[in-house]
Design a protein around this motif. Structure first.
Motif, PDB file in Angstrom:
ATOM      1  N   ARG A 252       0.824  -1.212   0.000  1.00 49.52           N
ATOM      2  CA  ARG A 252       0.000   0.000   0.000  1.00 49.52           C
ATOM      3  C   ARG A 252       0.854   1.256   0.000  1.00 49.52           C
ATOM      4  N   GLU A 253       1.899   1.264   0.821  1.00 49.62           N
ATOM      5  CA  GLU A 253       2.709   2.468   0.942  1.00 49.62           C
ATOM      6  C   GLU A 253       3.602   2.698  -0.270  1.00 49.62           C
ATOM      7  N   LEU A 254       4.035   1.633  -0.942  1.00 52.18           N
ATOM      8  CA  LEU A 254       4.797   1.809  -2.174  1.00 52.18           C
ATOM      9  C   LEU A 254       3.938   2.481  -3.245  1.00 52.18           C
ATOM     10  N   THR A 255       2.658   2.129  -3.273  1.00 53.49           N
ATOM     11  CA  THR A 255       1.735   2.831  -4.173  1.00 53.49           C
ATOM     12  C   THR A 255       1.575   4.283  -3.747  1.00 53.49           C
ATOM     13  N   MET A 256       1.361   4.506  -2.450  1.00 56.92           N
ATOM     14  CA  MET A 256       1.127   5.867  -1.965  1.00 56.92           C
ATOM     15  C   MET A 256       2.320   6.769  -2.218  1.00 56.92           C
ATOM     16  N   LEU A 257       3.529   6.228  -2.175  1.00 56.44           N
ATOM     17  CA  LEU A 257       4.720   7.029  -2.437  1.00 56.44           C
ATOM     18  C   LEU A 257       4.668   7.613  -3.848  1.00 56.44           C
ATOM     19  N   VAL A 258       4.254   6.799  -4.810  1.00 55.95           N
ATOM     20  CA  VAL A 258       4.142   7.273  -6.193  1.00 55.95           C
ATOM     21  C   VAL A 258       2.970   8.239  -6.334  1.00 55.95           C
ATOM     22  N   VAL A 259       1.865   7.925  -5.688  1.00 53.09           N
ATOM     23  CA  VAL A 259       0.669   8.767  -5.775  1.00 53.09           C
ATOM     24  C   VAL A 259       0.965  10.177  -5.253  1.00 53.09           C
ATOM     25  N   ALA A 260       1.479  10.266  -4.040  1.00 45.16           N
ATOM     26  CA  ALA A 260       1.739  11.578  -3.439  1.00 45.16           C
ATOM     27  C   ALA A 260       2.835  12.335  -4.186  1.00 45.16           C
ATOM     28  N   SER A 261       3.823  11.606  -4.721  1.00 40.04           N
ATOM     29  CA  SER A 261       4.869  12.263  -5.509  1.00 40.04           C
ATOM     30  C   SER A 261       4.280  12.908  -6.748  1.00 40.04           C
ATOM     31  N   ASN A 262       3.344  12.221  -7.389  1.00 43.07           N
ATOM     32  CA  ASN A 262       2.717  12.790  -8.574  1.00 43.07           C
ATOM     33  C   ASN A 262       1.854  13.996  -8.243  1.00 43.07           C
ATOM     34  N   ALA A 263       1.315  14.041  -7.022  1.00 46.50           N
ATOM     35  CA  ALA A 263       0.611  15.245  -6.590  1.00 46.50           C
ATOM     36  C   ALA A 263       1.568  16.431  -6.566  1.00 46.50           C
ATOM     37  N   ASP A 264       2.769  16.218  -6.016  1.00 48.67           N
ATOM     38  CA  ASP A 264       3.783  17.277  -6.000  1.00 48.67           C
ATOM     39  C   ASP A 264       4.184  17.675  -7.418  1.00 48.67           C
ATOM     40  N   PHE A 265       4.400  16.671  -8.268  1.00 44.81           N
ATOM     41  CA  PHE A 265       4.830  16.955  -9.632  1.00 44.81           C
ATOM     42  C   PHE A 265       3.758  17.735 -10.388  1.00 44.81           C
ATOM     43  N   ASN A 266       2.501  17.396 -10.145  1.00 47.59           N
ATOM     44  CA  ASN A 266       1.400  18.112 -10.797  1.00 47.59           C
ATOM     45  C   ASN A 266       1.378  19.576 -10.371  1.00 47.59           C
ATOM     46  N   MET A 267       1.534  19.825  -9.074  1.00 49.38           N
ATOM     47  CA  MET A 267       1.481  21.205  -8.593  1.00 49.38           C
ATOM     48  C   MET A 267       2.602  22.050  -9.175  1.00 49.38           C
ATOM     49  N   ALA A 268       3.742  21.409  -9.443  1.00 48.48           N
ATOM     50  CA  ALA A 268       4.913  22.135  -9.941  1.00 48.48           C
ATOM     51  C   ALA A 268       5.007  22.134 -11.467  1.00 48.48           C
ATOM     52  N   TYR A 269       3.980  21.672 -12.163  1.00 49.16           N
ATOM     53  CA  TYR A 269       4.039  21.527 -13.613  1.00 49.16           C
ATOM     54  C   TYR A 269       3.798  22.873 -14.314  1.00 49.16           C
ATOM     55  N   TYR A 270       4.725  23.790 -14.087  1.00 49.77           N
ATOM     56  CA  TYR A 270       4.676  25.097 -14.735  1.00 49.77           C
ATOM     57  C   TYR A 270       6.078  25.686 -14.770  1.00 49.77           C
ATOM     58  N   PRO A 271       6.452  26.319 -15.904  1.00 47.40           N
ATOM     59  CA  PRO A 271       5.767  26.238 -17.195  1.00 47.40           C
ATOM     60  C   PRO A 271       5.800  24.799 -17.728  1.00 47.40           C
TER      61      PRO A 271
END
Length: 513
Positions: A252-271
């Motif tokens: 479960r936590e190995l999945t969550m590590l990728v999930v939460a990381s992608n949340a960070d990457f999404n927020m920083a996707y600019y430009p």
């Protein structure tokens, strides 16, 4: 512009809602008066959020808005974060229950604003026709964006305008109609648009890794969770205790590590570009995954490369000089011959405090350390961030994990002995009825590539509650930590001009509201 500070306002009330409690504490703040033309000009108040403040956060405010309107800039810090500690370091659960809430934070800033007005020689009677009246514009992004809107809504006689970027008011309404899958559906959509094939690569990788962990949990030949994690490049010396005996929790936590990381990457996707963390991570997950013959070995290698990418990006690296363990040497070889340079410290994804887990109260990621403990407490008591994934089939994250209040309630009881109160803030302030409650002069801005845009106001609610949307923007991209951002997109450039004109039209008529 010259930044001044940090300063401390030593007379901040500990409890603004208990007249019998006169205790005070020291609230950190910064200022900039480079362009301030004196009484009669605006004060721009930047709202602090869930982290320490070490400088004025948004140069668009100091470089453009303050210059344009000859204004004063006041940067605040949120109580219980950074150096703004009302009861000292390491507050108890009872301390947080009593004094850590959005309404206490708002009252802090009202007190600091009035102190600042007095210090600057501005009118303090509320007479907007006075030549020394200094209009107040609050500004914030994300949770502070919500607080900025609330500053104008809850204290309209003190705050004249609220500028709220990427402010998830709908998330914090906690209404039954809220789509708990919406956030990660949007994150998945943006990732796929940024890097076609990303969704399939992430899904295949996560499913293979999950199945591999569970297949190694059998009575006859079980492989320890520590050993499995080490094969992926995760440090054994700092491996969380709660994962030692549970393969299902590790999966479960190995999945969550990728999930939460992608949340960070999404927020920083600019430009938006190929050089962003979002696209780089997507390319890792998509590599060697172009057909239906994907193998577990390939998936494990991709996951290990993702772990290394996080470490190289400055997250979670363990310094070899600080540990004598074998996995933190210059390289280590796993059972599948994947070479892992150094290792990734999972503790950098986990808050302090009792019973902390990587799956925190905030499934978009809480971070680590004491600031993360404060943030988790706020999620537990009031903010209740509902971000499940996959149960509607529209997310790239697997296995699906539905968000439930029951899970959060159990987690928060274990962490803080507190019960979530979804709807408490809404029932107190009624911000789900801004127009009906006669709210006015609130500007909402949104980047449409931001996952949180699904829980923000994207349309005008009235002539004076307006929304600006930026197709290329991510999380409060109009309030970035640079101004201008290298490679600034035309929609954000135009947005900065539109924001000036909206604020000008409102400030020119401040006597009328």
């Amino acid at each position: 512009p010259i930044q001044k500070g940090p300063f401390f306002y030593h007379d901040q009330q500990l409890d603004h809602f208990n007249d019998a409690d006169n205790r005070t504490w020291s609230n950190l703040y910064y200022t900039s008066d480079t362009y301030f033309a004196g009484p009669g000009h605006p004060i721009f108040v930047i709202i602090g959020g869930e982290g320490p403040v070490t400088n004025i956060l948004y140069p668009y405010v100091t470089k453009r808005l303050a210059r344009e309107f000859e204004g004063y800039v006041l940067q605040t810090e949120h109580r219980f974060y950074g150096e703004s500690q009302p009861v000292g370091l390491y507050p108890s659960n009872d301390d947080m229950k009593r004094y850590l809430s959005p309404e206490q934070a708002l009252a802090d800033w009202i007190q600091l604003i009035q102190h600042t007005r007095k210090t600057l020689g501005c009118d303090t009677t509320g007479d907007k026709s006075s030549p020394t009246y200094c209009p107040v514009v609050t500004i914030g992004g994300s949770y502070p964006g919500f607080l900025s809107a609330m500053m104008r809504f809850v204290y309209p006689t003190v705050v004249d305008i609220g500028y709220a970027s990427s402010a998830p008011l709908i998330l914090y309404e906690h209404l039954p109609s809220f789509d708990t899958n919406g956030y990660y559906d949007k994150v998945s959509q943006v990732a796929e648009e940024a890097s076609p094939g990303c969704a399939r690569g992430v899904q295949s990788t996560l499913q293979h890794v999950h199945d591999w962990v569970m297949e190694n949990d059998n009575d006859n030949a079980a492989v320890s969770t520590t050993a499995l994690a080490a094969q992926l490049g995760i440090c054994a010396s700092t491996f969380p205790t709660y994962l030692h005996e549970s393969h299902s929790l590790l999966a479960r936590e190995l999945t969550m590590l990728v999930v939460a990381s992608n949340a960070d990457f999404n927020m920083a996707y600019y430009p938006p570009s190929a050089d962003t963390d979002l696209v780089q991570a997507c390319e890792i997950f998509s590599a060697d995954n172009d057909n239906d013959d994907d193998t577990t070995a390939s998936a494990l290698e991709r996951y290990a490369k993702f772990i290394q990418y996080k470490k190289m990006a400055g997250e979670g690296g363990e310094d070899a000089s600080s540990s004598s363990s074998s996995e933190s040497s210059s390289s280590s070889s796993s059972n599948d011959n994947t070479v892992v340079d150094d290792c990734f410290d999972l503790q950098t994804e986990i808050a302090t405090g009792a019973n902390a887990t990587l799956s925190s109260a905030d499934w978009s990621g809480a971070g680590d350390g004491e600031n993360a403990r404060m943030w988790e407490f706020q999620i537990c008591q009031d903010l209740v961030v509902q971000t499940g994934f996959g149960s509607d089939g529209n997310s790239m994250f697997v296995p699906p994990r539905a968000w439930t209040l029951a899970w959060l309630t159990e987690h928060c009881a274990n962490r803080f002995h507190v019960t979530p109160q979804p709807g408490r803030m809404r029932n107190m302030w009624h911000y789900d009825e801004l127009v009906q409650q006669n709210a006015s002069h609130i500007l909402f801005t949104n980047g449409l590539k931001d996952g949180w845009s699904v829980s923000s106001y994207l349309d005008d609610l009235s002539d004076t509650i307006v929304a600006l949307n930026f197709p290329n923007g991510a999380h409060h991209s109009d309030l970035a930590h640079e101004y201008p951002v290298p490679g600034e997109t035309s929609d954000i450039e135009q947005g900065h001009e539109d924001i000036v004109e909206i604020l000008r039209s409102w400030l020119d008529n401040v006597e009328g509201f």
